[in-house]
Design a protein around this motif. Sequence first.
Motif, PDB file in Angstrom:
ATOM      1  N   GLU A  21       0.753  -1.269  -0.061  1.00 43.18           N
ATOM      2  CA  GLU A  21       0.055   0.006   0.048  1.00 43.18           C
ATOM      3  C   GLU A  21       0.899   0.983   0.026  1.00 43.18           C
ATOM      4  OE1 GLU A  21      -0.332  -2.545   1.878  1.00 43.18           O
ATOM      5  OE2 GLU A  21      -2.519  -3.400   1.251  1.00 43.18           O
ATOM      6  N   GLN A  24       2.234   1.847  -3.533  1.00 38.90           N
ATOM      7  CA  GLN A  24       1.357   2.216  -4.135  1.00 38.90           C
ATOM      8  C   GLN A  24       0.791   3.727  -4.156  1.00 38.90           C
ATOM      9  OE1 GLN A  24      -2.033  -0.462  -3.348  1.00 38.90           O
ATOM     10  NE2 GLN A  24      -1.640  -1.894  -4.976  1.00 38.90           N
ATOM     11  N   GLU A  28       1.512   6.652  -6.823  1.00 42.43           N
ATOM     12  CA  GLU A  28       0.402   7.669  -7.244  1.00 42.43           C
ATOM     13  C   GLU A  28       0.966   9.000  -7.577  1.00 42.43           C
ATOM     14  OE1 GLU A  28      -3.295   6.458  -5.482  1.00 42.43           O
ATOM     15  OE2 GLU A  28      -3.359   4.836  -6.521  1.00 42.43           O
ATOM     16  N   TYR A 136      -5.074   5.064 -11.553  1.00 36.93           N
ATOM     17  CA  TYR A 136      -5.289   4.133 -10.781  1.00 36.93           C
ATOM     18  C   TYR A 136      -4.386   2.962 -11.528  1.00 36.93           C
ATOM     19  CZ  TYR A 136      -8.116   0.114  -8.924  1.00 36.93           C
ATOM     20  OH  TYR A 136      -8.539  -0.926  -8.230  1.00 36.93           O
ATOM     21  N   ARG A 139      -1.357   1.473  -9.844  1.00 39.36           N
ATOM     22  CA  ARG A 139      -1.373   0.292  -8.980  1.00 39.36           C
ATOM     23  C   ARG A 139      -0.976  -1.164  -9.422  1.00 39.36           C
ATOM     24  NH1 ARG A 139      -6.868   1.463  -5.054  1.00 39.36           N
ATOM     25  NH2 ARG A 139      -6.211   3.561  -4.833  1.00 39.36           N
ATOM     26  N   TYR A 420      -7.389  -4.988  -6.956  1.00 42.82           N
ATOM     27  CA  TYR A 420      -7.403  -3.939  -7.938  1.00 42.82           C
ATOM     28  C   TYR A 420      -8.532  -4.246  -8.542  1.00 42.82           C
ATOM     29  CZ  TYR A 420      -5.481  -1.831 -12.034  1.00 42.82           C
ATOM     30  OH  TYR A 420      -5.786  -0.977 -13.409  1.00 42.82           O
TER      31      TYR A 420
END
Length: 424
Positions: A21, A24, A28, A136, A139, A420
């Motif tokens: 996490e 990710q 982003e 997105y 990810r 995901y």
Amino acid sequence: MKKLALALTMLPILSQGQTLEECQHAAEKNYPLIQQYGLIEKTTKLTVANIQKGWLPQVSASVQATYQSDVTAWPDEMKTMMNGMGIDMKGLAKDQYRVGIDVQQTIYDGGVIGSRKRIASEQGKVQSAQNEVNIYGVRKRVNEMFFGLLLIDEQIKLNNDLQTLLAGNESKLESMTKRGTAAESDLLSVKAERLNAVQKATDLASQKKMLQHMLSVFCGIEINNLQKPQVMDDGGSMVAESHRPELKVLDAQIGVLNAQEKALNTALMPKVGVFAQGFYGYPGLNMFEDMMNHKWSLNGIIGARVTWNIGALYTRKNDKAKLQLQRDMTESSREVFLFNNNLEQIQQRENMARYRKLMAHDGEIISLRRAVRKAAESKLAHGIIDVNDLVREINQENAACVQQTVHELEMLKEIYDNKYTTNN
């Protein structure tokens, strides 16, 4: 490359291993597209502000000079009569000039400006949602690198165990060779197998360095260690409701179509405005005066205007039908996306179940392979088997350990890929 290496040395170093996490979120924030959120918002605000300026007075200036082939003139009889009375009626000159300003102010536009603002706002939402889709997707790329790096780490650990095991047997064979109870070729065979493991370790370390470098650049943080995710409840075999950002794009597109449909009503409404015109030139509004004196003068007009264009009625039915077709196409795209999304979920959940079944026997297989390997070591010490049989058993035990690791990480990857897929 030097600049890139220097940039990486300046990245923040985290004392503990990074979770999936954390990687990710860092990726982003680090991804260049994140900047477009602010740019889209600012562009939308500027567009709406420009539309709002439609309520301001519209001012235009003009300069005009003409030469006419003919102009308004007195009839010859009247001109002769006027001359007899001592009045010189020159008539209008054929060269005419005007410098003027026109001002128009909308009082009521039937909702046109408001509908244009709503459409611009909805279009901004579409752009933001599409940008969210693109971000997105980061990810999934992080998932691939993260679990690839975890697999290499586990392989390196197992390779170290293999080297330790081979080195121990090599040491035993070396002692046996000195005592004459084992052939030197047996020692060389185990040594060659250990060197193969060392060579494999070098290759794995190179792969790890490359993948670690890629993930560090992608996330914008220095990746030192990774924390292996805990096995989560996969929710059984049920297909979960999807909350993917692609659905937000489709909702935003529907919003634009709804705003455009409301705008059709404004096209049928009357428009009310006031205007003012002023100019300095020749001829002016007093035609008789200008026919007698060729002088420039100031002139002005103010008034109100009501316009009602019913031409939109001709195309209204077709325009509404066109918007409905576009709405149907958008809903069809939603159904296609959800259909494919559900199929992807089914495949992922079937893979999870498969890996769980495989993992149920991995521990037992390793225990059996370890027992066989230990037995082979004992048999070799007593001269019952040759060294090739031992090496085979050692490799099979290592392969069973690798297989267990692969099954576990592949299952974890399927779980997070499913996360995901649904964005849950």
